[in-house]
Design a protein around this motif. Structure first.
Motif: not given
Length: 163
Positions: A59-63, A138-139, A143-149
């Motif tokens: 969680c700390a890493g993705v944050k 994490i790389d 990108h996955y977040v962008e796709q979801g948005i």
């Protein structure tokens, strides 16, 4: 200027800077999803619910890699409402329909069992895109977040302008 005077001024300046440094990179904890839903509806944007835990190093890493930069970027502030739900916290929140529970209970009621998990929801708390469960590589996470948005924004726009 005396040594004591210099130290006093330096301490004063450091104290003034503390709130800026402390808030930089923080995520807004979910406290009132009912009012967040009103904001999201007004803007025509999705709500991103990031489920984390204090013990979770992923969680700390993705944050650090994705969500802190996103929270401070004005471009994202106009595209999403981002809130953090800490599954091991007793922070109180008002849910989408007015029910008050703590973060732990809210996550439990939504079936969140793995952190980090990211939900893309509308102003009623209904899913708009597949959640991202775990951190994966994490790389590619950003990108996955962008796709979801993008997917969520498309669905919101389609609902508002069905023609």
């Amino acid at each position: 200027m005396t040594g004591a005077s210099y130290c006093a001024r330096l301490m004063f300046i450091l104290c003034l800077m503390l709130p800026l440094g402390a808030s930089a990179g923080d995520l807004v904890p979910a406290k009132n999803l009912e009012s967040d839903a009103v904001e999201a509806s007004r803007k025509g944007v999705p709500i991103l619910l990031l489920y984390t835990a204090s013990y979770c190093h992923y969680c700390a890493g993705v944050k650090a890699e994705v969500f802190f930069p996103m929270a401070s970027d004005p471009a994202y502030q106009s595209r999403v409402v981002l809130r953090e739900v800490q599954i091991d916290s007793d922070i109180q929140l008002r849910g989408f329909h007015g029910k008050t529970v703590d973060h732990h209970r809210f996550a439990e009621e939504r079936g969140i069992m793995i952190v980090p998990t990211l939900e893309f929801v509308d102003d009623q708390g209904m899913p708009l895109a597949e959640p991202i469960i775990g951190s994966g590589l994490i790389d590619f996470y950003g990108h996955y977040v962008e796709q979801g948005i993008d997917s969520s924004l498309f669905k919101i726009k389609a609902r508002r302008n069905p023609s």
